[in-house]
Design a protein around this motif. Structure first.
Motif, PDB file in Angstrom:
ATOM      1  N   ALA A 151      37.245 -63.403 -10.421  1.00 52.20           N
ATOM      2  CA  ALA A 151      37.726 -62.343 -11.587  1.00 52.20           C
ATOM      3  C   ALA A 151      36.921 -61.088 -11.677  1.00 52.20           C
ATOM      4  O   ALA A 151      37.407 -60.078 -12.044  1.00 52.20           O
ATOM      5  N   LEU A 186      44.301 -70.370  -6.271  1.00 55.15           N
ATOM      6  CA  LEU A 186      43.844 -69.704  -7.391  1.00 55.15           C
ATOM      7  C   LEU A 186      44.827 -69.766  -8.501  1.00 55.15           C
ATOM      8  O   LEU A 186      44.295 -69.705  -9.879  1.00 55.15           O
ATOM      9  N   LEU A 187      46.111 -69.449  -8.274  1.00 50.91           N
ATOM     10  CA  LEU A 187      46.907 -69.491  -9.258  1.00 50.91           C
ATOM     11  C   LEU A 187      47.262 -70.884 -10.058  1.00 50.91           C
ATOM     12  O   LEU A 187      47.595 -71.026 -11.312  1.00 50.91           O
ATOM     13  N   PRO A 190      42.359 -72.370 -10.630  1.00 53.76           N
ATOM     14  CA  PRO A 190      41.602 -71.117 -10.713  1.00 53.76           C
ATOM     15  C   PRO A 190      40.094 -71.476 -10.239  1.00 53.76           C
ATOM     16  O   PRO A 190      39.324 -70.757  -9.705  1.00 53.76           O
ATOM     17  N   VAL A 196      36.999 -69.327 -10.927  1.00 55.31           N
ATOM     18  CA  VAL A 196      37.445 -68.492 -12.027  1.00 55.31           C
ATOM     19  C   VAL A 196      37.719 -69.582 -13.234  1.00 55.31           C
ATOM     20  O   VAL A 196      38.745 -70.531 -13.335  1.00 55.31           O
ATOM     21  N   VAL A 198      39.294 -69.895 -16.891  1.00 50.56           N
ATOM     22  CA  VAL A 198      40.291 -69.238 -17.738  1.00 50.56           C
ATOM     23  C   VAL A 198      40.437 -70.221 -19.072  1.00 50.56           C
ATOM     24  O   VAL A 198      41.516 -69.637 -19.762  1.00 50.56           O
ATOM     25  N   PRO A 204      45.527 -66.149 -19.348  1.00 53.64           N
ATOM     26  CA  PRO A 204      45.156 -66.347 -18.372  1.00 53.64           C
ATOM     27  C   PRO A 204      45.572 -65.874 -17.062  1.00 53.64           C
ATOM     28  O   PRO A 204      45.119 -65.711 -15.890  1.00 53.64           O
ATOM     29  N   LYS A 208      44.149 -64.314 -13.719  1.00 55.79           N
ATOM     30  CA  LYS A 208      44.292 -64.990 -12.520  1.00 55.79           C
ATOM     31  C   LYS A 208      44.647 -64.071 -11.382  1.00 55.79           C
ATOM     32  O   LYS A 208      44.203 -63.849 -10.551  1.00 55.79           O
ATOM     33  N   TYR A 209      45.719 -63.266 -11.884  1.00 58.14           N
ATOM     34  CA  TYR A 209      46.316 -62.182 -10.919  1.00 58.14           C
ATOM     35  C   TYR A 209      45.268 -61.358 -10.568  1.00 58.14           C
ATOM     36  O   TYR A 209      45.353 -60.512  -9.524  1.00 58.14           O
TER      37      TYR A 209
END
Ligand code: BGP
Length: 479
Positions: A151, A186-187, A190, A196, A198, A204, A208-209
């Protein structure tokens, strides 16, 4: 139909990942990876991935990655067995925290590098090519805690420092590189895909993106770096693939399948074409996502696309727009609807060899870049006979049909560099942390709780795969 022919230099082999086979989780200066704090599924592996802070504050009875199958100390014996099967390529990953224990260190850990010097030299001794994943689910744990993993944009620099060291050091022995394992992870998970967390963020999807953008830029910059270091190096992206079918011919189902396919192809759209696909505009708008970019990011993405597209394939997926249709089953990375035409493994992963041919054709039509199937296989329980032999005909059957379809896709005109079935030696499952879910041609005597001698033995599939390689795939067209 004519018997398909595999290209003469087709790279047959097998795949593993550092965090699932090496063990030795603190040996020779290795730091903790995020996988090292995960228990097995019985003790809440999934929950730990969802709430990593709580997981770190918990002491579990058992951590599967800590010892795994101790490949760290058995690699010579294992590589010898791979060579006996005739492997032309071996896919493994480098453990990032073995090289940079905290991720943000300025100097690499020489003892960690020495391990890969030795491992790669051992493979080279048998004439094997190497296919190396730079980041396979094991972002250093410290980066998750100090900056919420990918992130944070500064992780790009840490990653590139790591890439610089390994690309330079291994350029003459490793030709094929993958920047991230299953980048679409990751989507969906994560923590696993990018360290990451979230669990406490407002949007979130935004986080994530943004992290995904950082990985995409990092991947492009790593590709650039690889070429600068040695123009012979080949760099690929890696997707958890598997076409999503529509449940019915109802256009709303067809539309939904298109959208779900795009959710995954999004990543390769950027990595292979070099720019964000036009449909991402609406996706970002709908989820209130605003990607923070630096001035040069778009140029970096555009100028540094991948040489080849690699992917894992275990199964196809199925989707329906009808909320009443809800029979879910398990699958790689994310659950899917149950397809009534398909059988499933003991873990509910549906078996669809033709889906591999479909997926290969779709990927090749879409990108026109060579493909590399870097994971495929059946996770199953193997029960040794009294004399210790293992007759894994179910695994042979699975691979047989998938290899047949791969050959047919090649006959369809798809360019494919090679095939490295997953877990060529039994190892810890990424999803569940179990040993019981085995993929290997080589059995390892170790159970879900870490008991066993770690002794290696050949399964029936060992000789079968050896024959497949020796005949350059023709053994699967014998009937
Ligand atoms: C992929 C991963 C691998 C591997 C495989 C099988 O998602 O890239 O690391 O583990 O799936 O999954 P599992 O181990 O959960 O059976």
């Amino acid at each position: 139909m004519n018997t398909p022919k595999f290209p003469e230099n087709f790279l047959w082999g097998g795949a593993v990942a550092a965090n699932q086979c090496e063990g030795a989780y603190l040996t020779d200066g290795k730091g903790l990876s995020l996988v090292d704090m995960l228990p097995d599924a019985k003790h809440g592996r999934f929950e730990a991935m969802m709430a990593p802070k709580q997981a770190q504050a918990t002491t579990y009875d058992f951590y599967p990655s800590h010892e795994s199958i101790d490949f760290y100390h058995h690699y010579k014996e294992d590589v010898k067995l791979f060579a006996e099967m005739g492997f032309k390529v071996f896919r493994t990953s480098i453990s990032w925290p073995r090289i940079f224990p905290n991720g943000d260190d300025m100097e690499p850990n020489e003892a960690g590098l020495k391990f890969y010097d030795d491992l790669f030299a051992e493979c080279a001794k048998y004439g094997m090519e190497l296919l190396v994943t730079i980041n396979h689910f094991d972002t250093p744990l410290a980066l998750l805690n100090t900056c919420n993993g990918w992130a944070d944009r500064q992780v790009i620099d840490h990653y590139l420092r790591y890439c610089d060291v390994i690309l330079r050091r291994y350029q003459h022995v490793v030709k094929y590189w993958l920047t991230f394992n299953e980048i679409n992870m990751l989507l969906h998970l994560p923590v696993f895909g990018g360290g990451v967390d979230v669990s406490n963020v407002e949007n979130p999807m935004q986080v994530k993106y943004q992290a995904i953008h950082h990985q995409l830029v990092a991947s492009a910059l790593a590709t650039k770096l690889a070429k600068e270091i040695n123009s012979e190096l080949q760099v690929g992206c890696m997707l958890a693939a598997g076409e999503t079918y529509a449940n019915t011919a109802n256009p709303v189902d067809v539309w939904q399948s298109l959208e779900q396919n795009r959710e995954n192809y999004f990543f390769v759209d950027v990595q292979a074409r070099g720019y964000y696909p036009s449909y991402s505009k609406r996706l970002f708008k709908e989820h209130q996502i605003v990607i923070e970019m630096e001035a040069n990011d778009e140029v970096i993405l555009r100028e540094n696309t991948v040489d080849f597209v690699s992917f894992s394939y275990y199964s196809s997926r199925l989707t329906s727009a009808d909320p009443e249709v809800s029979k879910q089953t398990e699958g790689n990375v994310f659950a899917t609807l149950k397809n009534p035409y398909l059988e499933a493994s003991e873990w509910g992963w549906q078996i669809d060899p033709l889906g591999l041919r479909i997926t290969m054709n779709v990927l090749y039509d879409r990108y026109q870049k060579p493909l590399f199937i870097v994971e495929n296989g059946l996770g199953a329980v193997d029960t040794p006979n009294e004399d210790g032999t293992i007759e894994d005909d179910y695994r042979i059957d699975y691979l047989y049909h998938h290899i047949q379809e791969m050959g047919r896709a090649i006959e369809d005109g798809v360019e494919c560099i090679g095939y490295t079935p997953w877990g060529c030696i039994d190892l810890v499952s990424a999803g569940t942390g179990e040993m019981k879910k085995r993929y290997g041609f080589i059995y390892v005597d170790r159970d879900n709780d870490g008991n066993g001698t770690n002794k290696r033995s050949k399964k029936k599939s060992f000789d079968w795969y050896k024959q497949v390689i020796a005949t350059n795939g023709q053994a699967v067209y014998g009937d």
